[in-house]
Enzyme design. Structure first.
Site, PDB file in Angstrom:
ATOM      1  N   CYS A 175      -0.592   0.071  -8.054  1.00 33.08           N
ATOM      2  CA  CYS A 175      -1.675  -0.373  -8.913  1.00 33.08           C
ATOM      3  C   CYS A 175      -1.181  -0.423 -10.363  1.00 33.08           C
ATOM      4  O   CYS A 175      -0.426   0.442 -10.802  1.00 33.08           O
ATOM      5  CB  CYS A 175      -2.900   0.523  -8.872  1.00 33.08           C
ATOM      6  SG  CYS A 175      -3.631   0.658  -7.258  1.00 33.08           S
TER       7      CYS A 175
ATOM      8  N   ARG B 118       3.276  -4.044  -9.257  1.00 32.86           N
ATOM      9  CA  ARG B 118       2.820  -2.720  -8.822  1.00 32.86           C
ATOM     10  C   ARG B 118       1.774  -2.795  -7.716  1.00 32.86           C
ATOM     11  O   ARG B 118       1.398  -1.769  -7.134  1.00 32.86           O
ATOM     12  CB  ARG B 118       2.212  -1.962 -10.011  1.00 32.86           C
ATOM     13  CG  ARG B 118       3.164  -1.803 -11.176  1.00 32.86           C
ATOM     14  CD  ARG B 118       2.494  -1.031 -12.285  1.00 32.86           C
ATOM     15  NE  ARG B 118       2.135   0.299 -11.858  1.00 32.86           N
ATOM     16  CZ  ARG B 118       2.944   1.342 -11.861  1.00 32.86           C
ATOM     17  NH1 ARG B 118       4.170   1.206 -12.292  1.00 32.86           N
ATOM     18  NH2 ARG B 118       2.532   2.512 -11.452  1.00 32.86           N
TER      19      ARG B 118
ATOM     20  N   TRP C 241      -3.160  -2.038  -5.334  1.00 32.06           N
ATOM     21  CA  TRP C 241      -2.460  -1.857  -4.065  1.00 32.06           C
ATOM     22  C   TRP C 241      -3.331  -0.862  -3.310  1.00 32.06           C
ATOM     23  O   TRP C 241      -3.402   0.308  -3.661  1.00 32.06           O
ATOM     24  CB  TRP C 241      -1.060  -1.292  -4.302  1.00 32.06           C
ATOM     25  CG  TRP C 241      -0.221  -1.231  -3.078  1.00 32.06           C
ATOM     26  CD1 TRP C 241       0.566  -2.218  -2.561  1.00 32.06           C
ATOM     27  CD2 TRP C 241      -0.057  -0.100  -2.194  1.00 32.06           C
ATOM     28  NE1 TRP C 241       1.192  -1.787  -1.424  1.00 32.06           N
ATOM     29  CE2 TRP C 241       0.828  -0.495  -1.182  1.00 32.06           C
ATOM     30  CE3 TRP C 241      -0.585   1.189  -2.167  1.00 32.06           C
ATOM     31  CZ2 TRP C 241       1.214   0.360  -0.143  1.00 32.06           C
ATOM     32  CZ3 TRP C 241      -0.200   2.035  -1.135  1.00 32.06           C
ATOM     33  CH2 TRP C 241       0.683   1.627  -0.146  1.00 32.06           C
TER      34      TRP C 241
ATOM     35  N   ASN D  97      -5.180   4.311 -10.991  1.00 28.57           N
ATOM     36  CA  ASN D  97      -3.977   4.170 -10.169  1.00 28.57           C
ATOM     37  C   ASN D  97      -3.689   5.546  -9.601  1.00 28.57           C
ATOM     38  O   ASN D  97      -3.452   6.483 -10.355  1.00 28.57           O
ATOM     39  CB  ASN D  97      -2.817   3.674 -11.058  1.00 28.57           C
ATOM     40  CG  ASN D  97      -1.459   3.843 -10.413  1.00 28.57           C
ATOM     41  OD1 ASN D  97      -1.348   3.841  -9.193  1.00 28.57           O
ATOM     42  ND2 ASN D  97      -0.430   3.981 -11.216  1.00 28.57           N
ATOM     43  N   GLY D  98      -3.745   5.682  -8.266  1.00 26.58           N
ATOM     44  CA  GLY D  98      -3.480   6.984  -7.649  1.00 26.58           C
ATOM     45  C   GLY D  98      -4.447   7.251  -6.519  1.00 26.58           C
ATOM     46  O   GLY D  98      -5.099   6.332  -6.019  1.00 26.58           O
TER      47      GLY D  98
ATOM     48  N   GLU E  44      20.993  -1.608   3.984  1.00 33.97           N
ATOM     49  CA  GLU E  44      20.357  -2.264   2.848  1.00 33.97           C
ATOM     50  C   GLU E  44      20.150  -3.764   3.124  1.00 33.97           C
ATOM     51  O   GLU E  44      19.105  -4.326   2.799  1.00 33.97           O
ATOM     52  CB  GLU E  44      21.216  -2.041   1.597  1.00 33.97           C
ATOM     53  CG  GLU E  44      20.763  -2.731   0.337  1.00 33.97           C
ATOM     54  CD  GLU E  44      19.363  -2.340  -0.148  1.00 33.97           C
ATOM     55  OE1 GLU E  44      18.769  -1.390   0.380  1.00 33.97           O
ATOM     56  OE2 GLU E  44      18.866  -3.032  -1.053  1.00 33.97           O
TER      57      GLU E  44
ATOM     58  N   LYS F 261      16.536  -5.613   3.107  1.00 31.35           N
ATOM     59  CA  LYS F 261      16.229  -6.775   2.254  1.00 31.35           C
ATOM     60  C   LYS F 261      15.610  -7.890   3.091  1.00 31.35           C
ATOM     61  O   LYS F 261      14.647  -8.529   2.681  1.00 31.35           O
ATOM     62  CB  LYS F 261      17.492  -7.321   1.562  1.00 31.35           C
ATOM     63  CG  LYS F 261      18.056  -6.529   0.434  1.00 31.35           C
ATOM     64  CD  LYS F 261      17.245  -6.533  -0.848  1.00 31.35           C
ATOM     65  CE  LYS F 261      16.247  -5.431  -0.854  1.00 31.35           C
ATOM     66  NZ  LYS F 261      16.615  -4.150  -1.338  1.00 31.35           N
TER      67      LYS F 261
ATOM     68  N   LYS G  52       6.028  -2.324  -6.129  1.00 32.39           N
ATOM     69  CA  LYS G  52       7.318  -1.959  -6.713  1.00 32.39           C
ATOM     70  C   LYS G  52       7.489  -0.453  -6.860  1.00 32.39           C
ATOM     71  O   LYS G  52       8.546   0.080  -6.569  1.00 32.39           O
ATOM     72  CB  LYS G  52       7.455  -2.639  -8.075  1.00 32.39           C
ATOM     73  CG  LYS G  52       8.793  -2.429  -8.745  1.00 32.39           C
ATOM     74  CD  LYS G  52       9.872  -3.232  -8.061  1.00 32.39           C
ATOM     75  CE  LYS G  52      11.248  -2.968  -8.614  1.00 32.39           C
ATOM     76  NZ  LYS G  52      12.282  -3.352  -7.651  1.00 32.39           N
TER      77      LYS G  52
END
Ligand code: F6R
Length: 616
Positions: free
Chosen positions: A2, A27, A76, A102-103, A489, A493, A611
């Site tokens: 968020c 975010r 989010w 946010n949280g 990785e 991706k 992110k």
């Protein structure tokens, strides 16, 4: 997760908040909303979808966008599905207060029950609507001002938050608070900005205050910023930092996507990482965070690396480098597992926490746990001044510049660069490598940016490989030694931006199970560079070939053997074994990128992701 933005000043708040939300969309991007106060009315607009959907809605409905104070949110989802009602901001029952958050408020259910008993009603499923009504309840019952009500309410909640609260009866102030989620206050001339990071206010001010955990601030137009500790009400002197970020660093700069820009930034980013630290001429590595704590680190019984996702993969590469060069035992742990499994940690342990954002909730909690057991904790972060950077005893920044694409690229290679510098420095101090080997590593490291540039020149060829395999339903990635984490990785991706199922494996582990998956439909990306178990990997390729798997080899320039066996090869320049991950990663990033673009996926904002993962 968020993003939150706020503005109070003389300018029109709407364009500032809208643009700020676009910059914070990395975010979270499943819904967005803005509340504005125009001197009389508190207006709110929110919708499921992206910030552009919110903008379209506001334009289509011809909603008024005037007002010099406001708050905005890009979400989010945690509590409640992404829909219009669950989007932030949320009103209190009276309609006088409004909040963005946010949280997660963990004890929201019991608070909600109590508030319902007292006559409150709720329209959303969110924990945030509970918090704003708790604040309203405290404000009324205790007959206190907004700031005090926020403080009393926050002392009753369990969880994490960065919040901004506005009261239409006190339109000259916004109250903010932080615990576990980031919150920056931009300090301008007679105006203030509030945001999850500094990017929304960069063109207006370079002065920022980063709130610490358990701090709240009343941001008041004429009186400035007053910070208090939430728990004991003590005043905290604001520490105003001068930001080093530039606006150019956070725009796409001609690239179609941030991810592509960030892939191409890697030569410079790696240079920035070792600049001022690596001195090949004098045969020196200088890193203040290591130099100042050398004895403690050299005397460590072991190093425990904690991280999540891509940063965890960088940690796995570090395990190879530290053990190989510095002969220090290393364990690499998922922060989310470490924090809950009662690990054995002693004062003789050194913990390295790796995090691009510096805000990952699990990594932060794992750091706190390690510290409480007496371990020395060293941070490797990208975001300057982030929570993890502040929570660790010492650290080294990666200096990669802002990474905005949700899929991590330059953060990974710069993390490996920092970790390589540390390993080399410790190896030199311990005498576990000779002077000439040390010097050779320094020389090779300095050549890496040029070699990454060369690897990037394969882009057009990689596009044709992507075209061939874009419709695959499953893919395997194989590597050995230093390149096993690169296989992990590469698979991550592909999964995260193209939604194709992919698995990374140590090449030799194939025959213990995964080989059963191989048939003519299965593309297998094999990292088979000359340095590092080359012959053994070639044997693994033979095993795949004889089961009709499609082989895409990531090979050293000029390789002939794999070329004869593989369906495609992608070449990378030669280097010493420990540095190969910095090169072999590049084509795998580009492959995922092109496949996702060809499949018309949202590369920079893949579904369900955000992110920085500031919730457990
Ligand atoms: C993958 C990715 C994530 C992050 C992970 C940790 O591309 O970006 O897996 O690596 O969420 O984030 P940081 O490094 O910010 O702690």
């Amino acid at each position: 997760m968020c993003g939150i933005v706020g503005y109070i000043g003389k300018k029109e708040a709407y364009p500032i908040i809208l643009e700020g939300l676009k910059r914070l969309e990395y975010r979270g991007y499943d819904s967005a909303g803005i509340a504005l106060y125009d001197g009389e009315n508190l207006k709110l607009s929110k919708t499921k979808g992206k910030v552009s959907d919110l903008e379209n809605k506001i334009t289509k409905d011809k909603q008024l966008t005037n007002g010099n104070v406001g708050i905005g949110h890009t979400r989010w989802a945690t509590h409640g599905v992404p829909n219009d009602v669950n989007s932030h901001p949320h009103y209190s029952n009276s309609g006088e207060l409004v909040i963005i958050h946010n949280g997660i408020i963990e004890n929201y259910a019991s608070i909600k029950k109590e508030l319902i008993n007292r006559g409150y009603t709720f329209s959303s499923d969110t924990d945030t609507e509970v918090l704003i009504n708790l604040i309203e309840d405290v404000k009324k019952n205790e007959n206190v001002k907004l700031g005090k009500a926020v403080q009393i309410a926050l002392n009753q909640v369990i969880g994490a938050y960065a919040i901004a609260v506005f009261d239409k009866n006190k339109p000259d102030e916004i109250v903010v608070a932080k615990l576990g989620s980031p919150l920056a206050i931009g300090v301008g001339e007679d105006e203030f900005f509030i945001a999850s990071d500094a990017t929304p206010f960069l063109e207006y001010t370079k002065k920022a205050i980063y709130l610490e955990d358990e701090e709240m601030a009343i941001v008041r137009l004429k009186k400035g910023v007053k910070i208090r500790k939430i728990k004991d009400d003590s005043l905290v002197a604001p520490y105003i930092q001068e930001l080093q970020l530039n606006l150019e660093q956070i725009v796409k700069g001609g690239y179609d996507h941030f991810m592509l820009k960030e892939i191409h930034e890697q030569p410079e980013a790696i240079k920035d990482t070792y600049r001022g630290r690596l001195n090949v001429k004098e045969g020196l590595i200088r890193m203040a965070g290591i130099d100042d704590n050398l004895e403690r680190i050299l005397n460590a019984n072991r190093i425990i690396v904690i991280a999540c996702g891509t940063s965890w993969h960088a940690g796995l590469v570090a395990e190879y480098i530290f053990e190989d060069l510095a002969r220090i035992p290393v364990e690499v742990e998922y922060a989310s597992e470490f924090r809950y499994r009662n690990p054995v940690i002693t004062e003789k342990d050194v913990v390295i926490a790796i995090s691009q954002s510096g805000e990952t909730a699990d990594t932060l909690a794992a750091i706190k746990l390690a510290k409480s057991k007496g371990a020395f904790v060293f941070g490797v972060c990208n975001v300057v001044g982030s929570s993890i950077a502040r929570e660790t005893h010492a650290g080294a920044y990666t200096h990669a510049g802002p990474e905005i694409g949700v899929a991590s690229t330059k953060a990974f290679t710069t993390q490996i660069t920092v970790l390589t510098l540390i390993a080399l420095k410790l190896a030199k101090e311990k005498g576990t490598i000779s002077k000439s080997v040390f010097q050779h590593h320094l020389q090779e490291l300095e050549l890496i940016p040029g070699k990454v540039e060369k690897a990037l020149l394969q882009d057009e060829h990689i596009k044709t490989v992507a075209e061939t395999y874009k419709d695959a339903k499953n893919c395997l990635y194989l590597g050995r030694g230093y390149n096993f984490p690169v296989a992990l990785e590469g698979a991550l991706k592909l999964k995260e931006i193209s939604y194709i199922h992919a698995e990374g494996y140590p090449a030799a582990e194939m025959k213990h199970g995964p080989i059963a998956l191989i048939d003519e439909q299965m593309p297998v990306f094999v990292i088979a560079t000359k340095k590092g178990h080359y012959e053994k990997v070639v044997s693994n390729i033979q095993e795949i070939k004889s089961r009709k798997g499609k082989i895409i080899g990531i090979v050293t320039e000029g390789d002939e053997d794999v070329k004869h066996l593989a369906d495609h090869v992608i070449e990378v320049p030669d280097t010493i074994e420990s540095l190969t991950p910095l090169l072999t990663t590049i084509p795998l990033q580009l492959l995922s990128y092109h496949i996702a673009v060809m499949l018309d996926k949202n590369v920079d904002q893949p579904r369900n992701l955000a992110k920085s993962v500031t919730v457990e």
